[in-house]
Design a protein around this motif. Sequence first.
Motif, PDB file in Angstrom:
ATOM      1  N   ASN A  88       0.833  -1.196   0.000  1.00 48.55           N
ATOM      2  CA  ASN A  88       0.000   0.000   0.000  1.00 48.55           C
ATOM      3  C   ASN A  88       0.869   1.249   0.000  1.00 48.55           C
ATOM      4  N   GLU A  89       0.244   2.370  -0.285  1.00 46.55           N
ATOM      5  CA  GLU A  89       0.987   3.625  -0.344  1.00 46.55           C
ATOM      6  C   GLU A  89       1.642   3.969   0.991  1.00 46.55           C
ATOM      7  N   ASP A  90       1.001   3.555   2.082  1.00 47.76           N
ATOM      8  CA  ASP A  90       1.573   3.856   3.398  1.00 47.76           C
ATOM      9  C   ASP A  90       2.617   2.828   3.816  1.00 47.76           C
ATOM     10  N   GLY A  91       2.924   1.873   2.925  1.00 44.58           N
ATOM     11  CA  GLY A  91       3.944   0.892   3.220  1.00 44.58           C
ATOM     12  C   GLY A  91       3.435  -0.357   3.903  1.00 44.58           C
ATOM     13  N   SER A  92       2.150  -0.403   4.242  1.00 43.15           N
ATOM     14  CA  SER A  92       1.596  -1.590   4.906  1.00 43.15           C
ATOM     15  C   SER A  92       1.457  -2.737   3.906  1.00 43.15           C
ATOM     16  N   GLU A  93       1.579  -3.959   4.423  1.00 39.78           N
ATOM     17  CA  GLU A  93       1.533  -5.123   3.557  1.00 39.78           C
ATOM     18  C   GLU A  93       0.095  -5.494   3.199  1.00 39.78           C
ATOM     19  N   LEU A  94      -0.048  -6.113   2.033  1.00 38.87           N
ATOM     20  CA  LEU A  94      -1.316  -6.727   1.658  1.00 38.87           C
ATOM     21  C   LEU A  94      -1.429  -8.064   2.388  1.00 38.87           C
ATOM     22  N   ILE A 129      -7.123 -18.725  -3.354  1.00 33.61           N
ATOM     23  CA  ILE A 129      -6.156 -17.951  -2.572  1.00 33.61           C
ATOM     24  C   ILE A 129      -6.271 -16.503  -3.023  1.00 33.61           C
ATOM     25  N   LEU A 130      -6.702 -15.637  -2.129  1.00 35.31           N
ATOM     26  CA  LEU A 130      -6.986 -14.251  -2.471  1.00 35.31           C
ATOM     27  C   LEU A 130      -5.897 -13.325  -1.951  1.00 35.31           C
ATOM     28  N   LEU A 131      -5.482 -12.390  -2.778  1.00 37.95           N
ATOM     29  CA  LEU A 131      -4.597 -11.311  -2.359  1.00 37.95           C
ATOM     30  C   LEU A 131      -5.478 -10.115  -2.045  1.00 37.95           C
ATOM     31  N   MET A 132      -5.469  -9.692  -0.783  1.00 41.17           N
ATOM     32  CA  MET A 132      -6.435  -8.718  -0.303  1.00 41.17           C
ATOM     33  C   MET A 132      -5.771  -7.410   0.116  1.00 41.17           C
ATOM     34  N   ASP A 133      -6.428  -6.304  -0.228  1.00 44.27           N
ATOM     35  CA  ASP A 133      -6.108  -4.994   0.335  1.00 44.27           C
ATOM     36  C   ASP A 133      -7.307  -4.612   1.185  1.00 44.27           C
ATOM     37  N   GLY A 134      -7.250  -4.972   2.452  1.00 41.65           N
ATOM     38  CA  GLY A 134      -8.425  -4.818   3.308  1.00 41.65           C
ATOM     39  C   GLY A 134      -9.505  -5.788   2.861  1.00 41.65           C
ATOM     40  N   GLU A 135     -10.681  -5.257   2.472  1.00 40.82           N
ATOM     41  CA  GLU A 135     -11.786  -6.092   1.985  1.00 40.82           C
ATOM     42  C   GLU A 135     -11.756  -6.235   0.465  1.00 40.82           C
ATOM     43  N   ARG A 136     -10.846  -5.534  -0.184  1.00 41.45           N
ATOM     44  CA  ARG A 136     -10.805  -5.502  -1.645  1.00 41.45           C
ATOM     45  C   ARG A 136      -9.893  -6.604  -2.175  1.00 41.45           C
TER      46      ARG A 136
END
Length: 412
Positions: free
Chosen positions: A21-27, A46-53
């Motif tokens: 993510n832009e803030d450096g946090s991991e997916l 197997i889903l790669l998630m950014d929060g709920e997305r």
Amino acid sequence: MSELLLPPEHRYAKIIKERLNEDGSELSILNLGPTHPATHGIFQNILLMDGERILDAEPTIGYIHRAFEKIAENRPFYQITPLTDRMNYCSSPINNMAWWMTLEKLLDIEVPKRAQYLRVIVMELARITDHIICNSILGVDTGAYTGFLYVFQFREKIYEIYEEICGARLTTNMGRLGGFERDWSPKAFELLNTFLEEFPACWKEFENLFERNRIFIDRTVNVGAISAESAMSYGFTGPNLRAAGVDYDVRVAEPYSSYEDFEFIVPVGKSGDTYDRFCVRNAEVWESLSIIRQALAKMPEGNEYHANVPDYYLPPKEDVYNNMEALIYHFKIVMGEVPVPVAEIYHAVEGGNGELGFYLITDGSRTPYRLHFRRPCFIYYQAYPEMIKGALLSDAIVILSSLNVIAGELDA
């Protein structure tokens, strides 16, 4: 080492490292399945998630693969039928009839008109049960349990008709080469008429419960949409293709079992989203009811329920026990001593989920040389990762539900 040869944890660690993510946090990685109540079957995503997305997805299948095609290649033709109804077990009789029709095409057997109409009736009943299951469980996946409980009683009523016809309910092993193993009893027609009288009001209420429901619409409209071009590229058939706007139905394109004798509309959607898939299946139920009524009205007189092909049709058990000629025929058929042509054929029907086909190669022996099942679920499930990219996790559940992926048909 190729990235594809690395263990999954390394591959996904690399994906996460490259996509921060832009803030450096991991997916995050989420396992949707293989044993999960919302997947309605044993398969993993197997889903790669950014929060709920959902950013990416990779499906894994084969958890209940039973090697049906290879088993079939070591079985006499008669013993393959129980394999077919264990694929899409939500509409087993369609699988059974498709297999018998494939053999009849191989052997050039003409089935009596009455037997063909009886097959149409049972196949349309099976289509109704398939759509009842798909659409009512889609309602459950959006939080509405009432519709599921209400319409499932009619699935049981159809199973009672199956039971009266062949003695089985879920995995039916129904029919025989050339028709049916016995004529339908008066009780079967009585149960059928009762169903035709009582079910339409229930289905109309079910439609009213969902089709203009604000919550259901918000959860399904523009969710999991697929274009007609993409659907055709992936090999979609059946309700999922028609929901995308493509007017293709095997019953119309390549009529079988006298479907050309009946008038019916092929429901077609526009957007190819979850809502359209729901509405197309709802509309198909009404068309199936119409076809069943037409078949009953046009039913030829008499009691012909199978073709006159003693070389291939098992004689009645009573004759086998008391008549030497019948015993000889029974032995020859069961032991595969009746020769079959050397041929290569393909036959398809309109299954509950689309084009269900059997590609059969014979070498004249008592078993298929090669047999391939064209399973619609296996083909359109390939599009699922693309359909859920950018969607929310909750959307992924209803998209999968609206596709009606049946695990037995997916893996076979």
